[in-house]
Design an enzyme around this catalytic site. Structure first.
Site, PDB file in Angstrom:
ATOM      1  N   ALA A 114      40.441  28.540  57.197  1.00 26.67           N
ATOM      2  CA  ALA A 114      39.958  27.648  55.771  1.00 26.67           C
ATOM      3  C   ALA A 114      39.655  26.515  55.908  1.00 26.67           C
ATOM      4  CB  ALA A 114      40.475  28.196  54.162  1.00 26.67           C
TER       5      ALA A 114
ATOM      6  N   ILE B 217      37.525  19.290  61.342  1.00 24.65           N
ATOM      7  CA  ILE B 217      36.763  20.300  62.401  1.00 24.65           C
ATOM      8  C   ILE B 217      35.686  19.990  63.199  1.00 24.65           C
ATOM      9  CG2 ILE B 217      36.450  22.489  63.194  1.00 24.65           C
ATOM     10  CD1 ILE B 217      39.511  21.786  62.646  1.00 24.65           C
TER      11      ILE B 217
ATOM     12  N   HIS C  25      40.044  39.163  57.058  1.00 22.71           N
ATOM     13  CA  HIS C  25      40.188  39.110  55.875  1.00 22.71           C
ATOM     14  C   HIS C  25      39.299  40.084  54.853  1.00 22.71           C
ATOM     15  CE1 HIS C  25      44.051  36.544  55.636  1.00 22.71           C
ATOM     16  NE2 HIS C  25      44.065  37.520  56.203  1.00 22.71           N
TER      17      HIS C  25
ATOM     18  N   CYS D  36      30.869  57.690  42.208  1.00 25.89           N
ATOM     19  CA  CYS D  36      31.690  58.099  42.078  1.00 25.89           C
ATOM     20  C   CYS D  36      32.349  57.683  40.902  1.00 25.89           C
ATOM     21  CB  CYS D  36      32.992  58.501  42.924  1.00 25.89           C
ATOM     22  SG  CYS D  36      33.176  56.513  43.168  1.00 25.89           S
TER      23      CYS D  36
ATOM     24  N   CYS E  47      36.341  55.779  46.140  1.00 28.87           N
ATOM     25  CA  CYS E  47      35.248  57.112  47.197  1.00 28.87           C
ATOM     26  C   CYS E  47      34.203  56.074  48.975  1.00 28.87           C
ATOM     27  CB  CYS E  47      34.226  57.210  47.315  1.00 28.87           C
ATOM     28  SG  CYS E  47      32.648  56.122  46.540  1.00 28.87           S
TER      29      CYS E  47
ATOM     30  N   THR F 196      42.922  26.698  60.288  1.00 28.70           N
ATOM     31  CA  THR F 196      44.016  27.628  60.086  1.00 28.70           C
ATOM     32  C   THR F 196      45.237  26.822  60.273  1.00 28.70           C
ATOM     33  OG1 THR F 196      45.410  30.216  60.836  1.00 28.70           O
ATOM     34  CG2 THR F 196      43.994  28.916  62.781  1.00 28.70           C
TER      35      THR F 196
ATOM     36  N   ASP G 198      33.666  33.815  53.693  1.00 29.15           N
ATOM     37  CA  ASP G 198      32.180  34.060  53.779  1.00 29.15           C
ATOM     38  C   ASP G 198      31.270  34.137  54.460  1.00 29.15           C
ATOM     39  OD1 ASP G 198      32.540  31.575  56.107  1.00 29.15           O
ATOM     40  OD2 ASP G 198      33.869  30.715  54.551  1.00 29.15           O
TER      41      ASP G 198
ATOM     42  N   ARG H 217      44.435  29.090  49.905  1.00 32.80           N
ATOM     43  CA  ARG H 217      45.591  29.480  50.391  1.00 32.80           C
ATOM     44  C   ARG H 217      46.499  27.978  50.564  1.00 32.80           C
ATOM     45  NH1 ARG H 217      46.389  35.103  52.287  1.00 32.80           N
ATOM     46  NH2 ARG H 217      44.780  35.703  52.127  1.00 32.80           N
TER      47      ARG H 217
ATOM     48  N   CYS I 219      30.914  52.446  40.703  1.00 32.97           N
ATOM     49  CA  CYS I 219      30.267  52.769  41.341  1.00 32.97           C
ATOM     50  C   CYS I 219      29.385  53.250  41.414  1.00 32.97           C
ATOM     51  CB  CYS I 219      31.255  53.498  42.666  1.00 32.97           C
ATOM     52  SG  CYS I 219      30.447  54.609  43.783  1.00 32.97           S
TER      53      CYS I 219
HETATM   54 ZN    ZN Z   1      33.174  54.925  44.574  1.00 25.17          ZN
END
Ligand code: ZN
Length: 259
Positions: A24, A240, A123, A159, A134, A197, A106, A36, A156
């Site tokens: 993150a 970062i 993730h 289905c 399905c 992280t 993201d 988190r 969906c």
């Molecule tokens: Zn489905």
């Protein structure tokens, strides 16, 4: 430049199979909140965590309606990659990025320009939708268009099952093939860069001891201490977007000057 950066920069320069593991901390600098972390939405508001728990999602249509509203408004649609993301693109362009394992959903690494085949999204991704019955998958934006057009909980079309972003929620199993690929890459690395992280989510954090025992150097770049700091060869603190470009570009500069 302090000594830690100098030495870590040499390791980046010497490496040929870098595996980056991002969390993150690289995306918060692009305006995407950390759900988190210590200041995370889920940490400060446990109710919000309910929205990310698969059991409530399946059981409660109201949770799904709220989740779709959040997806429509998700900061990922507006976010732009920052200098940290771009440093990983330049690492790939230099031919030394073996894999980019990310805990982020993201898609900013691909937006920045890293090859999709290099990116392992442990993730999942918010850019896709999956049917919980399905397994149909499709692009998120097409389903968000249905929400914007008035469907509060779009079903969906194949289905009638419940649709959800293709992300791993609380209570939902990780995809074993994806985790295997991440761990395999970690064992093939000659340098593992853990970036933004906190390394407290398993099994992903196991990439660090796996890489280490397979002979790789480990550099951790994070704002806060992590449980893996003790086994890292170098721990660098800071934003970062500032420290990662320094690390990668310094090694580029030396490549050019020694060519
Ligand atoms: Zn489905």
């Amino acid at each position: 430049m302090d000594n830690g950066f100098e030495i870590a920069g040499e390791w980046v320069e010497q490496s040929r199979r870098v595996v980056a593991l991002t969390g993150a901390g690289i995306s918060t600098e692009s305006g995407i909140p950390d759900f988190r972390g210590p200041q995370g939405l889920w940490t400060r508001n446990p109710k919000a965590e309910k929205l990310s728990d698969i059991r409530y999602y399946i059981a409660d249509p109201e949770v799904r309606r709220l989740s779709w509203q959040q997806r429509v408004a998700h900061p990922a649609w507006q976010a732009k990659p920052n200098a940290g993301h771009l440093a990983l693109v330049s690492l790939e362009q230099s031919g030394r990025l073996h894999a980019l394992v990310t805990q982020n959903i993201d898609g900013l690494h691909q937006v920045a320009g890293n090859s999709p085949e290099k990116v392992v999204e442990v993730h999942g991704t918010i850019h896709q939708v999956v049917c919980l019955r399905c397994d149909w998958r499709g692009p998120m934006q097409a389903t968000l268009d249905r929400v914007r057009a008035g469907e509060e909980d779009p079903a969906c079309r194949s289905c009638g099952g419940i649709l959800k972003s293709a992300t791993i929620s609380f209570g939902q199993a990780l995809v074993p093939e994806v985790i295997d690929r991440a761990m395999q890459a970690a064992q093939e690395a000659d340098l593992l860069l853990a970036i933004g992280t906190n390394l407290n989510v398993y099994p992903v954090a196991n990439a660090i001891p796996l890489a280490k025992s397979a002979g790789a150097r480990v550099i951790i770049l994070n704002a806060e201490p992590t449980p893996m700091d003790a086994i890292a060869d170098s721990v660098l603190r800071g934003m970062i977007g500032e420290i990662l470009p320094r690390l990668v570009q310094n090694s580029h500069a030396r490549h050019i000057s020694s060519a």
